[in-house]
Write an enzyme that holds these catalytic residues in place. Structure first.
Site, PDB file in Angstrom:
ATOM      1  N   ASP A  13       0.810  -1.223   0.000  1.00 25.13           N
ATOM      2  CA  ASP A  13       0.000   0.000   0.000  1.00 25.13           C
ATOM      3  C   ASP A  13       0.841   1.270   0.000  1.00 25.13           C
ATOM      4  O   ASP A  13       0.452   2.283   0.572  1.00 25.13           O
ATOM      5  CB  ASP A  13      -0.964   0.018   1.209  1.00 25.13           C
ATOM      6  CG  ASP A  13      -1.840  -1.211   1.239  1.00 25.13           C
ATOM      7  OD1 ASP A  13      -2.257  -1.660   0.157  1.00 25.13           O
ATOM      8  OD2 ASP A  13      -2.099  -1.732   2.342  1.00 25.13           O
ATOM      9  N   LYS A  16       2.006   1.975  -5.088  1.00 22.22           N
ATOM     10  CA  LYS A  16       2.593   1.352  -6.294  1.00 22.22           C
ATOM     11  C   LYS A  16       1.702   1.564  -7.507  1.00 22.22           C
ATOM     12  O   LYS A  16       2.184   1.721  -8.616  1.00 22.22           O
ATOM     13  CB  LYS A  16       2.781  -0.158  -6.083  1.00 22.22           C
ATOM     14  CG  LYS A  16       3.780  -0.527  -5.016  1.00 22.22           C
ATOM     15  CD  LYS A  16       3.892  -2.033  -4.871  1.00 22.22           C
ATOM     16  CE  LYS A  16       2.651  -2.697  -4.325  1.00 22.22           C
ATOM     17  NZ  LYS A  16       2.299  -2.346  -2.950  1.00 22.22           N
ATOM     18  N   ALA A  39      -3.549  -8.215  -3.621  1.00 24.71           N
ATOM     19  CA  ALA A  39      -3.156  -6.848  -3.950  1.00 24.71           C
ATOM     20  C   ALA A  39      -4.390  -6.074  -4.382  1.00 24.71           C
ATOM     21  O   ALA A  39      -5.388  -6.669  -4.782  1.00 24.71           O
ATOM     22  CB  ALA A  39      -2.148  -6.863  -5.084  1.00 24.71           C
ATOM     23  N   GLY A  40      -4.305  -4.768  -4.296  1.00 26.13           N
ATOM     24  CA  GLY A  40      -5.437  -3.983  -4.769  1.00 26.13           C
ATOM     25  C   GLY A  40      -5.091  -2.525  -4.884  1.00 26.13           C
ATOM     26  O   GLY A  40      -4.511  -1.954  -3.969  1.00 26.13           O
ATOM     27  N   HIS A  41      -5.394  -1.946  -6.025  1.00 23.13           N
ATOM     28  CA  HIS A  41      -5.263  -0.497  -6.125  1.00 23.13           C
ATOM     29  C   HIS A  41      -6.290   0.073  -7.101  1.00 23.13           C
ATOM     30  O   HIS A  41      -6.831  -0.630  -7.937  1.00 23.13           O
ATOM     31  CB  HIS A  41      -3.835  -0.080  -6.465  1.00 23.13           C
ATOM     32  CG  HIS A  41      -3.316  -0.655  -7.731  1.00 23.13           C
ATOM     33  ND1 HIS A  41      -2.418  -1.698  -7.756  1.00 23.13           N
ATOM     34  CD2 HIS A  41      -3.577  -0.345  -9.008  1.00 23.13           C
ATOM     35  CE1 HIS A  41      -2.153  -1.990  -9.001  1.00 23.13           C
ATOM     36  NE2 HIS A  41      -2.835  -1.198  -9.794  1.00 23.13           N
ATOM     37  N   GLN A 221       2.306  -6.217  -3.087  1.00 26.79           N
ATOM     38  CA  GLN A 221       2.729  -6.261  -1.679  1.00 26.79           C
ATOM     39  C   GLN A 221       3.996  -5.412  -1.472  1.00 26.79           C
ATOM     40  O   GLN A 221       4.170  -4.439  -2.168  1.00 26.79           O
ATOM     41  CB  GLN A 221       2.950  -7.706  -1.196  1.00 26.79           C
ATOM     42  CG  GLN A 221       1.673  -8.503  -0.986  1.00 26.79           C
ATOM     43  CD  GLN A 221       1.094  -9.061  -2.263  1.00 26.79           C
ATOM     44  OE1 GLN A 221       1.770  -9.698  -3.033  1.00 26.79           O
ATOM     45  NE2 GLN A 221      -0.173  -8.817  -2.498  1.00 26.79           N
ATOM     46  N   ARG A 302      -5.727   0.833   8.416  1.00 30.86           N
ATOM     47  CA  ARG A 302      -4.293   0.510   8.422  1.00 30.86           C
ATOM     48  C   ARG A 302      -3.628   1.073   9.666  1.00 30.86           C
ATOM     49  O   ARG A 302      -4.004   2.144  10.142  1.00 30.86           O
ATOM     50  CB  ARG A 302      -3.630   1.092   7.169  1.00 30.86           C
ATOM     51  CG  ARG A 302      -4.125   0.436   5.903  1.00 30.86           C
ATOM     52  CD  ARG A 302      -3.429   1.004   4.666  1.00 30.86           C
ATOM     53  NE  ARG A 302      -4.021   0.426   3.467  1.00 30.86           N
ATOM     54  CZ  ARG A 302      -4.297   1.104   2.356  1.00 30.86           C
ATOM     55  NH1 ARG A 302      -4.000   2.376   2.270  1.00 30.86           N
ATOM     56  NH2 ARG A 302      -4.848   0.490   1.321  1.00 30.86           N
ATOM     57  N   VAL A 411       2.562  14.270  -4.823  1.00 31.53           N
ATOM     58  CA  VAL A 411       2.072  15.326  -3.925  1.00 31.53           C
ATOM     59  C   VAL A 411       0.544  15.381  -3.884  1.00 31.53           C
ATOM     60  O   VAL A 411      -0.035  16.357  -3.422  1.00 31.53           O
ATOM     61  CB  VAL A 411       2.674  16.703  -4.319  1.00 31.53           C
ATOM     62  CG1 VAL A 411       4.160  16.741  -3.993  1.00 31.53           C
ATOM     63  CG2 VAL A 411       2.446  17.019  -5.798  1.00 31.53           C
TER      64      VAL A 411
END
Ligand code: IMO
Ligand code: MG
Length: 425
Positions: A13, A16, A39-41, A221, A302, A411
């Site tokens: 997290d 990536k 995984a996850g995004h 990961q 988290r 940013v």
């Protein structure tokens, strides 16, 4: 550079998704080399938002070939639904192939992941319960089923044999056994669907090398979740560090030119296990809400902590990254001062590595340096020189301490909210 590996340098997290998405727009090929739908995004493309777990991030560019590498464990049901969303949105998916050597993450793996976790009671790993551990266990013990077998006419026979054993194990844990006929019906349909996507991929990569194609290796990961180098046993079950890119794709050692470590400007972790710079205070809560630090896959809050340069140095050593992308720097704006951990103290001694022993890691205390913060909003800054002095100082301090160069600084969550400090790919 013709080939780079992007790897998480903390506990996943790190952001990536944004970085691989940025570099994948320049790549001819993107390869996912390990992990699965743990995984996850979230990827934004043309005003639409997509949630990727298994498919590499180059999928939105029709000219980029996306390979799901042999090192992955792939759940066909979950991959199908990911693909369906993209197909419905108008993507052809002709630019996606699955390695015939990739392992299939099956329903009994998921069931056993959940049962084993429950059995561990207060010693739970806090897995994503996607079957990742049990599937890699089968791979290593040579009981795995690979995609070449999944699409083969013998699959029902092999699956029936495996399920018999697995159902015995499931029953031992007190779980509900899996129905053979129902499973075969569903998997039979999926095997037909996947057949055109399953290919021998070593030869595809070999040809790409001959043609000097630009290849991006997308790690999931993070290094501290790596089965060899992470905080074992509180890790995932694959080599998420850069070495995995070689074994998880079949690219060979002669083509990869650099590794880019993805570094979050602070530290987070989901799941159990040691966390030397963890914070249990208002600052942790502020960061969690400001950055929405909740798991994409499991929605768990988290855990939050200061940046750990001792960990990043270890990660640099394991991966050999010369460059790093610093993510979520904007989240730290507004603080009077920021602490960063430079080394650990273990039983009265200063150490500059991560101990293998879990007991020792739990005894480690962070040694902090306090750096001045910055008040300015930096989300509109697009060049390194325009950052507030103290933000520049924060970046340069990290560079000096870990001996690597920041190539990209994020940013803000948007694609454009990025400073390219060095153009490397
Ligand atoms: P991305 O790619 C953060 C963690 C789980 C658990 C441990 C083992 O989005 O950064 P597993 O289901 O893999 O056996 O769980 O690893 N974990 C992750 N944490 N980001 C991830 O992926 C993760 N994938 C697994 O929370 O602690
Ligand atoms: Mg994630």
């Amino acid at each position: 550079m013709k080939s780079i590996v992007v790897v998480g340098s903390q506990w996943g997290d790190e952001g990536k998704g944004k970085v691989t998405n940025y570099y994948s727009s320049k790549a001819d090929i993107v390869v996912r080399y390990q992990g699965g739908n743990n995984a996850g995004h979230t990827v934004k493309f043309n005003g639409m938002e997509f949630h990727l777990q298994t498919i590499p991030s180059g999928i939105f560019n029709e000219k980029t070939l996306n390979i799901l590498g042999n090192g992955m464990v792939i759940n066909p049901i979950s991959l199908y639904s990911e693909m369906k969303t993209l197909l419905d949105a108008g993507f052809s998916l002709k630019n996606m192939v699955i390695s015939s050597r990739a392992n299939v993450d099956l329903n009994y793996h998921l069931t056993l992941d959940g049962l084993k976790e429950a059995h561990l009671k207060d010693k739970q790993i806090g897995t994503t319960k996607k079957g990742i551990g049990p599937c890699y266990t089968d791979k290593i013990s040579r009981d795995g089923i690979r995609f070449c077998d999944f699409i083969d006419e013998d699959f029902p026979k092999i699956y029936a044999e495996r399920l018999k054993e697995k159902n015995e194990e499931i029953a031992r844990y007190g779980g509900e056994v899996i129905d053979l006929e129902e499973s075969l019906k569903e998997y039979g349909k999926l095997a037909k669907f996947f057949k055109p996507y399953v290919k021998e991929t070593v030869s595809i990569l070999a040809k790409a090398k001959e043609e000097n194609k630009k290849i991006l290796f997308e790690g999931a990961q993070g290094t501290m979740l790596d089965i060899d180098f992470g905080t074992y046993p509180y890790v995932s079950s694959s080599n998420s560090s850069a070495g995995g890119a070689i074994t998880g794709s079949g690219i060979g050692i002669d083509y990869i030119e650099a590794c880019v470590g993805i570094v979050k400007a602070y530290t987070t972790r989901v799941g159990e296990g040691p966390f030397v710079t963890e914070l249990h205070n208002e600052l942790a809560d502020t960061i969690r809400e400001k950055a929405h630090e909740y798991g994409v896959v499991t929605h768990r809050p988290r855990r939050i902590g200061y940046l750990d340069l001792n960990q990043l140095r270890f990660s640099r050593n394991v991966n050999g990254f010369k460059y790093f992308a610093l993510m979520l720097l904007d989240i730290l704006s507004g603080l009077d001062e920021i602490k960063v951990c430079t080394k650990y103290e273990l039983d009265g001694e200063v150490i500059d590595y991560i101990p293998a022993s879990l007991k020792e890691t739990y005894r480690c205390k962070p040694i902090y340096v306090t750096l001045p913060g910055w008040k300015e909003d930096i989300t509109n800054v697009r060049s390194f020189k325009d950052l507030p002095e103290n933000a520049k100082n924060y970046v340069q301090f990290i560079e000096k301490e870990i001996g690597a160069t920041a190539c990209l600084i994020s940013v803000g969550p948007d694609h454009d909210a990025t400073i390219i400090k060095e153009d490397i790919f």
